[in-house]
Design a protein around this motif. Sequence first.
Motif, PDB file in Angstrom:
ATOM      1  N   GLY A  10      37.528  39.822  25.507  1.00 19.99           N
ATOM      2  CA  GLY A  10      37.244  39.764  26.940  1.00 19.99           C
ATOM      3  C   GLY A  10      38.298  38.916  27.644  1.00 19.99           C
ATOM      4  N   VAL A  11      38.941  39.501  28.660  1.00 21.06           N
ATOM      5  CA  VAL A  11      39.952  38.766  29.444  1.00 21.06           C
ATOM      6  C   VAL A  11      39.484  38.745  30.894  1.00 21.06           C
ATOM      7  CG1 VAL A  11      42.342  38.796  30.294  1.00 21.06           C
ATOM      8  CG2 VAL A  11      41.858  39.359  27.892  1.00 21.06           C
ATOM      9  N   ALA A  12      39.268  37.565  31.427  1.00 18.14           N
ATOM     10  CA  ALA A  12      38.826  37.435  32.824  1.00 18.14           C
ATOM     11  C   ALA A  12      40.041  37.419  33.738  1.00 18.14           C
ATOM     12  CB  ALA A  12      38.021  36.141  33.002  1.00 18.14           C
ATOM     13  N   THR A  13      39.884  38.016  34.916  1.00 22.62           N
ATOM     14  CA  THR A  13      40.993  38.076  35.865  1.00 22.62           C
ATOM     15  C   THR A  13      40.476  37.970  37.295  1.00 22.62           C
ATOM     16  OG1 THR A  13      42.771  39.478  36.768  1.00 22.62           O
ATOM     17  CG2 THR A  13      40.895  40.632  35.796  1.00 22.62           C
ATOM     18  N   LEU A  64      37.780  41.780  32.975  1.00 19.76           N
ATOM     19  CA  LEU A  64      36.579  41.420  33.730  1.00 19.76           C
ATOM     20  C   LEU A  64      36.948  40.703  35.022  1.00 19.76           C
ATOM     21  CD1 LEU A  64      34.941  39.719  30.654  1.00 19.76           C
ATOM     22  CD2 LEU A  64      34.084  41.835  31.657  1.00 19.76           C
ATOM     23  N   GLN A  65      36.544  41.296  36.150  1.00 15.39           N
ATOM     24  CA  GLN A  65      36.702  40.608  37.443  1.00 15.39           C
ATOM     25  C   GLN A  65      35.314  40.251  37.966  1.00 15.39           C
ATOM     26  OE1 GLN A  65      39.430  42.261  40.541  1.00 15.39           O
ATOM     27  NE2 GLN A  65      37.647  42.099  41.917  1.00 15.39           N
ATOM     28  N   PRO A  66      35.081  39.004  38.374  1.00 17.33           N
ATOM     29  CA  PRO A  66      33.732  38.634  38.815  1.00 17.33           C
ATOM     30  C   PRO A  66      33.348  39.363  40.102  1.00 17.33           C
ATOM     31  CG  PRO A  66      35.253  36.797  39.184  1.00 17.33           C
ATOM     32  CD  PRO A  66      36.012  37.844  38.437  1.00 17.33           C
ATOM     33  N   LEU A  67      32.088  39.771  40.196  1.00 13.98           N
ATOM     34  CA  LEU A  67      31.602  40.413  41.433  1.00 13.98           C
ATOM     35  C   LEU A  67      31.300  39.367  42.497  1.00 13.98           C
ATOM     36  CD1 LEU A  67      29.263  43.183  39.930  1.00 13.98           C
ATOM     37  CD2 LEU A  67      31.507  43.509  41.055  1.00 13.98           C
ATOM     38  N   SER A  68      31.083  38.121  42.062  1.00 12.77           N
ATOM     39  CA  SER A  68      30.865  37.019  43.028  1.00 12.77           C
ATOM     40  C   SER A  68      31.112  35.694  42.306  1.00 12.77           C
ATOM     41  CB  SER A  68      29.435  37.077  43.577  1.00 12.77           C
ATOM     42  OG  SER A  68      28.529  36.727  42.543  1.00 12.77           O
ATOM     43  N   PRO A  69      31.326  34.620  43.095  1.00 10.34           N
ATOM     44  CA  PRO A  69      31.618  33.317  42.442  1.00 10.34           C
ATOM     45  C   PRO A  69      30.439  32.778  41.626  1.00 10.34           C
ATOM     46  CG  PRO A  69      32.175  33.292  44.801  1.00 10.34           C
ATOM     47  CD  PRO A  69      31.447  34.580  44.548  1.00 10.34           C
ATOM     48  N   ASP A  70      29.223  33.150  42.020  1.00 13.10           N
ATOM     49  CA  ASP A  70      28.054  32.573  41.318  1.00 13.10           C
ATOM     50  C   ASP A  70      27.628  33.460  40.152  1.00 13.10           C
ATOM     51  OD1 ASP A  70      25.282  33.774  43.383  1.00 13.10           O
ATOM     52  OD2 ASP A  70      27.262  34.643  42.930  1.00 13.10           O
ATOM     53  N   THR A  71      28.617  33.791  39.328  1.00 13.97           N
ATOM     54  CA  THR A  71      28.366  34.544  38.090  1.00 13.97           C
ATOM     55  C   THR A  71      29.049  33.798  36.950  1.00 13.97           C
ATOM     56  OG1 THR A  71      30.410  35.798  38.472  1.00 13.97           O
ATOM     57  CG2 THR A  71      28.338  36.787  39.284  1.00 13.97           C
ATOM     58  N   ALA A  72      28.750  34.174  35.715  1.00 17.09           N
ATOM     59  CA  ALA A  72      29.358  33.484  34.567  1.00 17.09           C
ATOM     60  C   ALA A  72      30.884  33.540  34.655  1.00 17.09           C
ATOM     61  CB  ALA A  72      28.869  34.117  33.263  1.00 17.09           C
ATOM     62  N   VAL A  73      31.417  34.741  34.940  1.00 12.11           N
ATOM     63  CA  VAL A  73      32.882  34.882  34.990  1.00 12.11           C
ATOM     64  C   VAL A  73      33.429  34.259  36.268  1.00 12.11           C
ATOM     65  CG1 VAL A  73      34.810  36.536  35.030  1.00 12.11           C
ATOM     66  CG2 VAL A  73      32.886  36.914  33.499  1.00 12.11           C
ATOM     67  N   GLY A  74      32.638  34.333  37.357  1.00 10.93           N
ATOM     68  CA  GLY A  74      33.086  33.716  38.614  1.00 10.93           C
ATOM     69  C   GLY A  74      33.246  32.216  38.449  1.00 10.93           C
ATOM     70  N   LYS A  75      32.286  31.603  37.727  1.00 10.51           N
ATOM     71  CA  LYS A  75      32.328  30.151  37.510  1.00 10.51           C
ATOM     72  C   LYS A  75      33.534  29.810  36.620  1.00 10.51           C
ATOM     73  CE  LYS A  75      29.289  26.313  36.272  1.00 10.51           C
ATOM     74  NZ  LYS A  75      27.931  25.897  35.860  1.00 10.51           N
ATOM     75  N   TRP A  76      33.789  30.689  35.633  1.00 10.78           N
ATOM     76  CA  TRP A  76      34.903  30.445  34.708  1.00 10.78           C
ATOM     77  C   TRP A  76      36.234  30.559  35.431  1.00 10.78           C
ATOM     78  CZ3 TRP A  76      39.177  32.771  32.516  1.00 10.78           C
ATOM     79  CH2 TRP A  76      39.653  32.194  31.330  1.00 10.78           C
ATOM     80  N   GLU A  78      36.779  29.934  38.526  1.00  5.37           N
ATOM     81  CA  GLU A  78      36.980  28.742  39.380  1.00  5.37           C
ATOM     82  C   GLU A  78      37.740  27.666  38.601  1.00  5.37           C
ATOM     83  OE1 GLU A  78      32.870  29.064  41.933  1.00  5.37           O
ATOM     84  OE2 GLU A  78      33.309  27.113  40.988  1.00  5.37           O
ATOM     85  N   LYS A  79      37.394  27.567  37.296  1.00  7.81           N
ATOM     86  CA  LYS A  79      38.040  26.540  36.447  1.00  7.81           C
ATOM     87  C   LYS A  79      39.376  27.041  35.906  1.00  7.81           C
ATOM     88  CE  LYS A  79      34.177  23.910  34.440  1.00  7.81           C
ATOM     89  NZ  LYS A  79      33.448  23.654  33.158  1.00  7.81           N
ATOM     90  N   ASN A  80      39.531  28.367  35.856  1.00 15.23           N
ATOM     91  CA  ASN A  80      40.747  28.980  35.264  1.00 15.23           C
ATOM     92  C   ASN A  80      41.275  30.028  36.240  1.00 15.23           C
ATOM     93  OD1 ASN A  80      40.395  27.951  32.232  1.00 15.23           O
ATOM     94  ND2 ASN A  80      38.394  28.667  32.952  1.00 15.23           N
ATOM     95  N   PRO A  81      41.863  29.566  37.375  1.00 14.26           N
ATOM     96  CA  PRO A  81      42.187  30.491  38.480  1.00 14.26           C
ATOM     97  C   PRO A  81      43.169  31.613  38.131  1.00 14.26           C
ATOM     98  CG  PRO A  81      42.930  28.247  38.955  1.00 14.26           C
ATOM     99  CD  PRO A  81      42.174  28.167  37.702  1.00 14.26           C
ATOM    100  N   LEU A  82      43.960  31.428  37.064  1.00 16.28           N
ATOM    101  CA  LEU A  82      44.881  32.521  36.693  1.00 16.28           C
ATOM    102  C   LEU A  82      44.207  33.579  35.822  1.00 16.28           C
ATOM    103  CD1 LEU A  82      48.204  30.580  35.826  1.00 16.28           C
ATOM    104  CD2 LEU A  82      47.615  31.828  37.933  1.00 16.28           C
ATOM    105  N   GLY A  83      42.968  33.229  35.373  1.00 18.10           N
ATOM    106  CA  GLY A  83      42.281  34.108  34.429  1.00 18.10           C
ATOM    107  C   GLY A  83      42.704  33.756  33.004  1.00 18.10           C
ATOM    108  N   GLY A  84      42.332  34.605  32.059  1.00 20.33           N
ATOM    109  CA  GLY A  84      42.712  34.357  30.658  1.00 20.33           C
ATOM    110  C   GLY A  84      41.646  34.837  29.689  1.00 20.33           C
TER     111      GLY A  84
END
Length: 145
Positions: A10-13, A64-76, A78-84
Amino acid sequence: MKLGRLNHIGVATPDLAASIAFYRDIMGASDITEAFDLPEQGVKVCFVNTPGENGTAGTQIELLQPLSPDTAVGKWIEKNPLGGQHHICYEVPDIHAAKAWFESKGKKVLGEPRIGAHGTLIFFVHPRDMGGVLTEIMETPKGEH
Ligand SMILES: CC[C@H](C(=O)O)C(=O)SCCNC(=O)CCNC(=O)[C@H](O)C(C)(C)COP(=O)(O)OP(=O)(O)OC[C@H]1O[C@@H](n2cnc3c(N)ncnc32)[C@H](O)[C@@H]1OP(=O)(O)O
Ligand SMILES: [Co+2]
Protein backbone atom coordinates in the motif's frame (compact mmCIF):
# COMPACT_ATOMS: atom_id res chain seq x y z
CA MET A 1 0.56 -19.94 10.42
CA LYS A 2 2.63 -20.05 7.18
CA LEU A 3 3.84 -16.85 5.47
CA GLY A 4 1.53 -16.24 2.51
CA ARG A 5 1.92 -14.48 -0.83
CA LEU A 6 2.73 -10.76 -0.74
CA ASN A 7 -0.49 -9.52 -2.34
CA HIS A 8 0.24 -5.76 -2.39
CA ILE A 9 2.24 -2.90 -1.02
CA GLY A 10 0.00 0.00 0.00
CA VAL A 11 1.41 3.39 -1.06
CA ALA A 12 -0.39 6.51 0.17
CA THR A 13 -0.38 9.61 -2.01
CA PRO A 14 -1.80 13.15 -1.79
CA ASP A 15 -2.31 13.14 -5.59
CA LEU A 16 -3.47 9.89 -7.19
CA ALA A 17 -3.28 11.25 -10.75
CA ALA A 18 0.34 12.34 -10.24
CA SER A 19 1.22 8.93 -8.75
CA ILE A 20 -0.42 7.11 -11.67
CA ALA A 21 1.62 9.27 -14.09
CA PHE A 22 4.80 8.48 -12.11
CA TYR A 23 4.27 4.70 -12.26
CA ARG A 24 3.31 4.91 -15.96
CA ASP A 25 5.93 7.39 -17.23
CA ILE A 26 8.88 6.88 -14.87
CA MET A 27 8.47 3.25 -13.81
CA GLY A 28 7.10 2.03 -17.14
CA ALA A 29 3.95 0.43 -15.74
CA SER A 30 1.67 -0.75 -18.52
CA ASP A 31 -1.14 -2.24 -16.44
CA ILE A 32 -2.82 0.23 -14.06
CA THR A 33 -6.45 -0.29 -13.05
CA GLU A 34 -9.17 2.36 -13.06
CA ALA A 35 -9.39 4.19 -9.72
CA PHE A 36 -12.44 3.64 -7.53
CA ASP A 37 -13.68 4.97 -4.21
CA LEU A 38 -13.79 2.74 -1.14
CA PRO A 39 -15.75 5.00 1.26
CA GLU A 40 -15.72 2.47 4.11
CA GLN A 41 -11.92 2.78 4.14
CA GLY A 42 -11.95 6.48 3.28
CA VAL A 43 -9.80 6.04 0.17
CA LYS A 44 -9.75 6.38 -3.59
CA VAL A 45 -7.69 3.40 -4.76
CA CYS A 46 -6.17 1.92 -7.89
CA PHE A 47 -3.68 -0.90 -8.52
CA VAL A 48 -0.42 -0.92 -10.45
CA ASN A 49 0.00 -4.53 -11.60
CA THR A 50 3.66 -5.64 -11.67
CA PRO A 51 4.74 -8.52 -13.91
CA GLY A 52 4.26 -12.01 -12.41
CA GLU A 53 6.06 -15.25 -13.20
CA ASN A 54 4.89 -18.09 -15.46
CA GLY A 55 1.62 -16.30 -16.15
CA THR A 56 0.74 -15.77 -12.48
CA ALA A 57 -0.31 -12.33 -11.25
CA GLY A 58 2.50 -10.22 -9.79
CA THR A 59 2.44 -8.27 -6.53
CA GLN A 60 0.54 -5.02 -6.88
CA ILE A 61 1.25 -1.48 -5.79
CA GLU A 62 -1.98 -0.28 -4.19
CA LEU A 63 -2.17 3.51 -4.61
CA LEU A 64 -4.32 5.18 -1.96
CA GLN A 65 -5.54 8.78 -1.90
CA PRO A 66 -7.56 9.80 1.18
CA LEU A 67 -11.18 10.82 0.54
CA SER A 68 -10.94 13.23 3.49
CA PRO A 69 -8.43 14.29 6.18
CA ASP A 70 -10.34 12.49 8.94
CA THR A 71 -9.53 9.03 7.63
CA ALA A 72 -6.70 6.61 8.44
CA VAL A 73 -4.80 7.54 5.27
CA GLY A 74 -5.75 11.22 5.58
CA LYS A 75 -4.24 11.31 9.07
CA TRP A 76 -1.12 9.52 7.79
CA ILE A 77 -0.71 11.96 4.89
CA GLU A 78 -0.86 14.89 7.35
CA LYS A 79 2.27 13.43 8.97
CA ASN A 80 3.79 12.32 5.64
CA PRO A 81 2.77 15.04 3.14
CA LEU A 82 4.74 13.54 0.23
CA GLY A 83 3.05 10.18 0.72
CA GLY A 84 4.97 6.90 0.81
CA GLN A 85 4.86 3.25 1.78
CA HIS A 86 1.82 2.84 4.03
CA HIS A 87 1.25 -0.90 4.58
CA ILE A 88 2.04 -4.38 3.38
CA CYS A 89 -0.59 -7.02 2.60
CA TYR A 90 -0.14 -10.79 2.81
CA GLU A 91 -2.63 -13.44 1.72
CA VAL A 92 -3.94 -16.21 3.98
CA PRO A 93 -6.23 -19.14 3.14
CA ASP A 94 -8.46 -18.59 6.21
CA ILE A 95 -8.95 -15.04 7.54
CA HIS A 96 -10.57 -16.15 10.80
CA ALA A 97 -7.80 -18.64 11.64
CA ALA A 98 -5.25 -15.91 10.86
CA LYS A 99 -7.01 -13.42 13.16
CA ALA A 100 -7.01 -15.99 15.99
CA TRP A 101 -3.30 -16.64 15.35
CA PHE A 102 -2.25 -12.98 15.63
CA GLU A 103 -4.43 -12.45 18.69
CA SER A 104 -2.94 -15.58 20.30
CA LYS A 105 0.49 -13.97 19.81
CA GLY A 106 -0.67 -10.78 21.56
CA LYS A 107 -0.77 -8.71 18.37
CA LYS A 108 -3.40 -5.97 18.19
CA VAL A 109 -5.84 -6.79 15.41
CA LEU A 110 -7.67 -3.63 14.34
CA GLY A 111 -11.39 -4.35 14.22
CA GLU A 112 -13.26 -7.28 12.72
CA PRO A 113 -12.49 -8.69 9.24
CA ARG A 114 -14.26 -6.64 6.57
CA ILE A 115 -14.35 -6.59 2.78
CA GLY A 116 -11.28 -4.96 1.24
CA ALA A 117 -10.43 -3.61 -2.20
CA HIS A 118 -10.11 -7.11 -3.69
CA GLY A 119 -13.59 -8.10 -2.52
CA THR A 120 -12.35 -10.54 0.13
CA LEU A 121 -12.17 -10.27 3.90
CA ILE A 122 -9.21 -8.34 5.34
CA PHE A 123 -7.99 -7.07 8.68
CA PHE A 124 -5.04 -4.94 9.83
CA VAL A 125 -2.52 -5.57 12.64
CA HIS A 126 -1.16 -2.56 14.51
CA PRO A 127 2.31 -1.43 13.36
CA ARG A 128 3.43 -1.19 16.99
CA ASP A 129 3.20 -5.01 17.21
CA MET A 130 4.62 -5.64 13.73
CA GLY A 131 8.06 -4.05 13.79
CA GLY A 132 6.65 -0.68 12.73
CA VAL A 133 4.90 -2.05 9.63
CA LEU A 134 1.13 -1.63 9.36
CA THR A 135 0.23 -5.13 8.18
CA GLU A 136 -2.88 -6.08 6.25
CA ILE A 137 -3.98 -9.70 6.11
CA MET A 138 -6.26 -10.64 3.24
CA GLU A 139 -8.10 -13.85 2.49
CA THR A 140 -6.94 -15.25 -0.85
CA PRO A 141 -9.69 -14.80 -3.47
CA LYS A 142 -11.50 -18.09 -3.99
CA GLY A 143 -10.05 -20.24 -6.76
CA GLU A 144 -6.63 -18.67 -6.28
CA HIS A 145 -5.36 -20.91 -3.44
C1 LIG B 1 -9.22 -1.95 2.68
C2 LIG B 1 -8.93 -1.21 1.45
C3 LIG B 1 -7.51 -1.34 1.05
C4 LIG B 1 -7.23 -2.84 0.84
O1 LIG B 1 -6.06 -3.20 0.70
O2 LIG B 1 -8.21 -3.61 0.74
C5 LIG B 1 -6.59 -0.75 2.10
O3 LIG B 1 -5.50 -1.22 2.37
S1 LIG B 1 -7.19 0.67 2.88
C6 LIG B 1 -5.82 1.23 3.90
C7 LIG B 1 -6.32 2.31 4.83
N1 LIG B 1 -6.91 1.71 6.02
C8 LIG B 1 -6.14 1.55 7.13
O4 LIG B 1 -4.98 1.91 7.20
C9 LIG B 1 -6.85 0.90 8.30
C10 LIG B 1 -5.85 0.49 9.39
N2 LIG B 1 -5.18 1.66 9.96
C11 LIG B 1 -5.58 2.14 11.19
O5 LIG B 1 -6.48 1.64 11.83
C12 LIG B 1 -4.82 3.36 11.70
O6 LIG B 1 -4.16 3.98 10.62
C13 LIG B 1 -3.78 3.01 12.83
C14 LIG B 1 -4.50 2.41 14.03
C15 LIG B 1 -2.71 2.06 12.31
C16 LIG B 1 -3.11 4.32 13.26
O7 LIG B 1 -4.14 5.22 13.58
P1 LIG B 1 -3.94 6.32 14.74
O8 LIG B 1 -5.18 7.16 14.78
O9 LIG B 1 -3.49 5.65 15.98
O10 LIG B 1 -2.79 7.21 14.11
P2 LIG B 1 -1.51 7.79 14.81
O11 LIG B 1 -0.92 8.74 13.83
O12 LIG B 1 -1.85 8.27 16.19
O13 LIG B 1 -0.54 6.52 14.88
C17 LIG B 1 -0.30 5.79 16.07
C18 LIG B 1 1.09 5.20 15.91
O14 LIG B 1 1.11 4.30 14.76
C19 LIG B 1 2.04 4.78 13.79
N3 LIG B 1 1.47 4.56 12.47
C20 LIG B 1 0.29 5.05 12.01
N4 LIG B 1 0.09 4.64 10.73
C21 LIG B 1 1.17 3.89 10.39
C22 LIG B 1 1.58 3.19 9.22
N5 LIG B 1 0.79 3.19 8.10
N6 LIG B 1 2.75 2.52 9.21
C23 LIG B 1 3.54 2.51 10.32
N7 LIG B 1 3.23 3.16 11.50
C24 LIG B 1 2.06 3.83 11.50
C25 LIG B 1 2.23 6.25 14.08
O15 LIG B 1 3.49 6.67 13.61
C26 LIG B 1 2.13 6.26 15.58
O16 LIG B 1 3.36 5.80 16.11
P3 LIG B 1 3.96 6.52 17.42
O17 LIG B 1 5.27 5.83 17.64
O18 LIG B 1 2.92 6.29 18.51
O19 LIG B 1 4.07 7.99 17.02
CO1 LIG C 1 -4.25 -2.59 1.28
